[in-house]
Scaffold this motif. Structure first.
Motif: not given
Length: 534
Positions: A468-478, A480-484, A408-415, A400-401
């Motif tokens: 201040n995080l360097r990458y957003t969730p959408a960027e990480i998902i895009a 990872l999804s290139r191969r996984i 594709h995000i269901a939501g967020y939890a604390v971890g 995905v782009s």
């Protein structure tokens, strides 16, 4: 890694392996596989998945439990010819751990301390491939190589085992084919270089018990010399490594261990070429024959300038929090490291270069709910809390782009991405209870300027904004999804925020850790000392 060419002779490789005392290498036609007293298979027949026992050219179909497990009873569904079924991976997989070639440099002598990060890597069930499946190489890959490997199947829970106790938890062994992209090793980033979809074919059957001595495996590929090598005593190797792994990670039935190859064999691994066919084989283990093809081109991850890919702020909303319990520990858990300090300058950021070294994995045994103890092993010296927001995948994502990824995000939890910083790698991320998450989910994909706070024994030790995080969730998902392929329930720990100046260096036995993201959830856990076997 040395590329394999015909200039690398059998004599040179064999000499190196004999000198290391590790194994025998051969370049010859493989022997005819010796018949096994019993071989287990997993097949599809008439729309149903069955385990069964291979009997000559026929399969004695049974139920959906692996034969040989005394606590399970399988129904006999009769016999069927082997060419009348669809052969599947012998097990669907759970945790999949592999030994990197460097692990075989430290296998001699008494049991050492916890191995260094290069020893182990992790894969996911999506990495498994059925016998005969087409191996698809990513369009953006550089060089993909393959080695035939011995794969160990865990049949019972394994925790803090001594070598002499390992035999009781091993269900059997099988042939595996290990695909990897060596260029990713430059940064020790093995997720994208080893965990692609279908990069770990296994099968075609399982031989019950511990592997026999002098077991030969090989690989045939077009235009290159045939590769084969022999393990003198793979059972001894299995006992040693499972004992070491189980000191920190609890293994469960269905987990798989790829035993790897020594560095000399890894250096001779042939490159995979689209349009060709390769075949792995093993003495008594059957063979795996796979066509190689190029995958579809994934959406481009264009370099970005500063924070331009952040979504526009959403209007305030009122939506009830949902009680949510993480799924059974069979999904994928990713951790983004060094994701702080998003650049303010307009300098171009290259996803493909930077993210290769920022993605880690947590194995299923690490998953824990708030209130479960955080296990502190005896030899841990730098066990660290890392308060983070966890992205939960809501629907399947593959290639995905960035723009598509938000949906594709269901939501967020604390971890709490608990980490042993002195160990790194799989050991540093995947101790039991080291992925605390839940129990509430904010069911909204909108990324906000949330603040994360952490207290240890009621002292504030972390405070910062995820803006201040360097990458957003959408960027990480895009990425990872290139191969996984990502599935509902998969989780991504997005990275932590800065510590306060006077925060303690590491967690201690009895520490209470409380993490709060206002508007999402508050979780707490207690650290408990856990001795390990000597």
């Amino acid at each position: 890694m040395i590329p394999f060419t015909r200039a690398i002779s059998a004599r040179r490789i064999a000499a190196g392996l004999f000198a290391a005392g590790a194994l025998t290498a051969l370049w010859a036609t493989p022997p005819t596989p010796a018949p096994a007293s019993e071989r287990w298979v997993r097949v599809a027949h008439d729309g149903e998945v069955h385990y069964g026992v291979l009997d000559g050219g026929e399969i004695i179909l049974q139920g959906n439990h692996l034969p040989g497990q005394s606590h399970q009873t399988n129904q006999d569904f009769g016999r069927v010819a082997g060419d009348e079924v669809t052969w599947l991976s012998p097990v669907p997989g759970r945790a999949i751990i592999g030994l990197h070639d460097s692990a075989h440099r430290v296998t001699a002598g008494p049991t050492p301390s916890v191995p260094a990060p290069p020893d182990l890597y992790a894969r996911f069930p999506t990495s498994l491939a059925h016998p005969g499946a087409t191996l698809r190489l990513p369009a953006d890959s550089r060089t993909i190589v393959a080695t035939p490997q011995l794969v160990i199947l865990i049949g019972a829970p394994a925790k803090k085992l001594r070598p002499e106790e390992v035999d009781a938890v091993v269900a059997g062994y099988m042939l595996g084919l290990d695909l990897l992209e060596p260029s990713t090793y430059a940064n020790r980033a093995w997720v994208m270089g080893r965990a692609g979809d279908g990069w770990a074919p296994i099968g075609p059957w399982i031989v019950p018990g511990m592997p026999k001595a002098h077991l030969t495996l090989g690989l045939r590929s077009p235009h290159q010399d045939e590769l084969s090598y022999t393990w003198p005593d793979p059972a001894a190797l299995t006992r040693q490594w499972l004992s070491r792994i189980s000191r920190i990670l609890t293994l469960q039935a269905g987990d798989l261990i790829f035993l790897g190859v020594p560095p000399e064999v890894a250096a001779a691994a042939p490159r995979l070429e689209p349009g060709t066919t390769i075949e792995a084989w093993g003495d008594g283990l059957g063979s795996l024959r796979h066509a190689v093809a190029l995958d579809n081109l994934a959406p481009a991850l264009n370099p970005r300038h500063g924070p331009s890919n952040l979504p526009a702020p959403a209007a305030p909303h009122v939506q009830a929090m949902q009680d949510w319990h993480p799924p059974k520990p069979t999904g994928k858990i990713f951790s983004v490291v060094r994701n702080a300090n998003r650049p303010d300058s307009p300098a171009v950021v290259d996803f493909m270069v930077e993210l290769e070294d920022r993605i880690r994995t947590k194995l299923p045994n690490a998953l824990a709910r708030p209130g479960d103890p955080i296990r502190l092993p005896t030899d841990s010296r730098n066990l660290d809390w890392e308060a983070e927001l966890v992205v939960v995948i809501g629907r399947i994502a593959y290639q995905v782009s960035v723009e598509q990824a938000w949906s594709h995000i269901a939501g967020y939890a604390v971890g709490n991405d608990v980490s042993e910083n002195d160990w790194g790698g799989i050991f540093g991320k995947s101790g039991d209870g080291w992925a605390v998450v839940g129990p509430r989910l904010l069911p909204d994909p909108t990324w906000r300027d949330w603040t994360i706070k952490t207290w240890v024994n009621q002292e504030l030790v972390q405070y910062g904004s995820i803006a201040n995080l360097r990458y957003t969730p959408a960027e990480i998902i895009a990425y990872l999804s290139r191969r996984i392929t990502l599935h509902p329930g998969d989780m991504i720990f997005m990275g932590t925020v800065p510590r306060t100046p006077d925060s303690p260096a590491a967690m201690q036995d009895g520490d209470e850790v409380v993490i709060q993201v206002p508007g999402v959830d508050t979780i707490s856990s207690t650290v408990r000392f856990e001795p390990v076997q000597p």
